[in-house]
Enzyme design. Sequence first.
Site, PDB file in Angstrom:
ATOM      1  N   GLY A  38       0.858  -1.190   0.000  1.00  0.00           N
ATOM      2  CA  GLY A  38       0.000   0.000   0.000  1.00  0.00           C
ATOM      3  C   GLY A  38       0.892   1.236   0.000  1.00  0.00           C
ATOM      4  O   GLY A  38       1.978   1.237  -0.599  1.00  0.00           O
ATOM      5  N   ASP A  63      -3.853   4.227  18.183  1.00  0.00           N
ATOM      6  CA  ASP A  63      -2.533   4.263  17.555  1.00  0.00           C
ATOM      7  C   ASP A  63      -1.517   4.929  18.495  1.00  0.00           C
ATOM      8  O   ASP A  63      -0.390   4.455  18.631  1.00  0.00           O
ATOM      9  CB  ASP A  63      -2.621   5.010  16.210  1.00  0.00           C
ATOM     10  CG  ASP A  63      -1.357   4.846  15.405  1.00  0.00           C
ATOM     11  OD1 ASP A  63      -1.061   3.722  14.968  1.00  0.00           O
ATOM     12  OD2 ASP A  63      -0.626   5.845  15.235  1.00  0.00           O
ATOM     13  N   LYS A  92       1.816   3.256  20.510  1.00  0.00           N
ATOM     14  CA  LYS A  92       3.169   3.835  20.531  1.00  0.00           C
ATOM     15  C   LYS A  92       3.667   3.997  21.973  1.00  0.00           C
ATOM     16  O   LYS A  92       4.834   3.764  22.270  1.00  0.00           O
ATOM     17  CB  LYS A  92       3.170   5.177  19.796  1.00  0.00           C
ATOM     18  CG  LYS A  92       2.964   4.999  18.289  1.00  0.00           C
ATOM     19  CD  LYS A  92       2.696   6.317  17.596  1.00  0.00           C
ATOM     20  CE  LYS A  92       2.482   6.107  16.111  1.00  0.00           C
ATOM     21  NZ  LYS A  92       2.006   7.280  15.405  1.00  0.00           N
TER      22      LYS A  92
END
Length: 357
Positions: A12, A217, A221
Amino acid sequence: MKKVNIILFGIGNVGKTLIEQLLTAKKQWEENSGVSVNVPVIANSTKALLIAEGITENWEKDFKKSAKEYKLEDILDFTKEQDLEHLIAIDATASKEFVEIYIRLIQNGFNLVAANKVANTLSADFYKKIRKELEYHGKHFFYETNVGAGLPIVQTVRGLHQAGEKVTKIRGVFSGSLSFIFNTFSENKEKFSDVLKKAGNLGYTEPDAREDLSGNDVGRKLLILARELQLDKEFQEVKIQSLILEKLNGETSAEEFQKRISELDEIFNQHKKQQDQGHVLRYIGEIEVEKATLEAKLISEPKNTALGQIKGADNIFEIYTESYGDQPLVIQGAGAGAAVTARGVASDVLKLSQRLN
Ligand SMILES: NC(=O)C1=CN([C@@H]2O[C@H](COP(=O)(O)OP(=O)(O)OC[C@H]3O[C@@H](n4cnc5c(N)ncnc54)[C@H](O)[C@@H]3O)[C@@H](O)[C@H]2O)C=CC1
Ligand SMILES: N[C@@H](CC=O)C(=O)O
């Protein structure tokens, strides 16, 4: 010359850009680093193209013409039949299922490089299992782009910790897409949903933008860095403020969500109206090491602070340690985007290659 063979899963945004970067840098790597990079396998979620001598600049046409449906066994058999050595599997997917095959890849002689954050954010048991298998089979796993895209965050935090430095706190803007969204949305009159679409088109968001808006997300992290600091935490322990309505995140499919994103406009208009003069919205992450707390949240920040002044899709990480005292070590720069991320993955591939005998 050391020849390394790349098996790329995911073509992608990031995967495609990586291919272009590897093909362009091939000669430079050979001349400067003694590493000859060959890409004999590229695969998306359904099809794979297998060419022992490696893909060329015509790879997109070749993929359309010759890629076939595949199972992992087909790729494992192919690498064995072709006697391909110095194998590096790259995970440029965002897949939650793909990471289940990491262990099999390691057991079959592969080293790993991942842009995908999922493997490092499953259970602590799985995290340890991967590392045990890597050690047993003498393989390596690089994942610098898991935090801050191409910025050197993981290696800096790990390096400080391994050297005996006491890291006390990490605080900053961990999401490139949310950074872009709030920078743009705070500064002009565009609708929130339009800014979100723009972030997607620029390749800043996750394939499913709800991963960004839900704070997951950023949560991932935080967990990845916490684990570098040997904090034994699970994803469920990260305190995350979601920016998305439950009704758009629960039962709704990604496609349905795309059609309904204008439902977020009013909420974000309210957030914007509540800003004090000279303040901007920032979605931040924070690890308090002593307390072992991890938190992701939306705050209102004065424009003239370190966190307030960032532009575009920048990330900023303030790393507080004993030696740095009250003035943290600061790393800032683009925190999302195909070019910087792919370059970070390429850099991992090169570093890993240099470790292979
Ligand atoms: N865009 C960015 O700025 C950054 C992205 N990343 C990570 O990079 C990864 C890739 O992101 P994008 O390229 O934007 O995603 P994308 O959606 O553009 O591409 C994903 C690719 O993975 C393939 N794929 C999905 N499931 C698969 C499977 N089971 N096996 C093989 N291939 C599979 C898809 O077919 C597609 O080719 C994500 O994990 C993202 O979190 C990391 C840092 C920064
Ligand atoms: N969606 C992520 C991309 C990089 O990890 C972000 O916005 O930071």
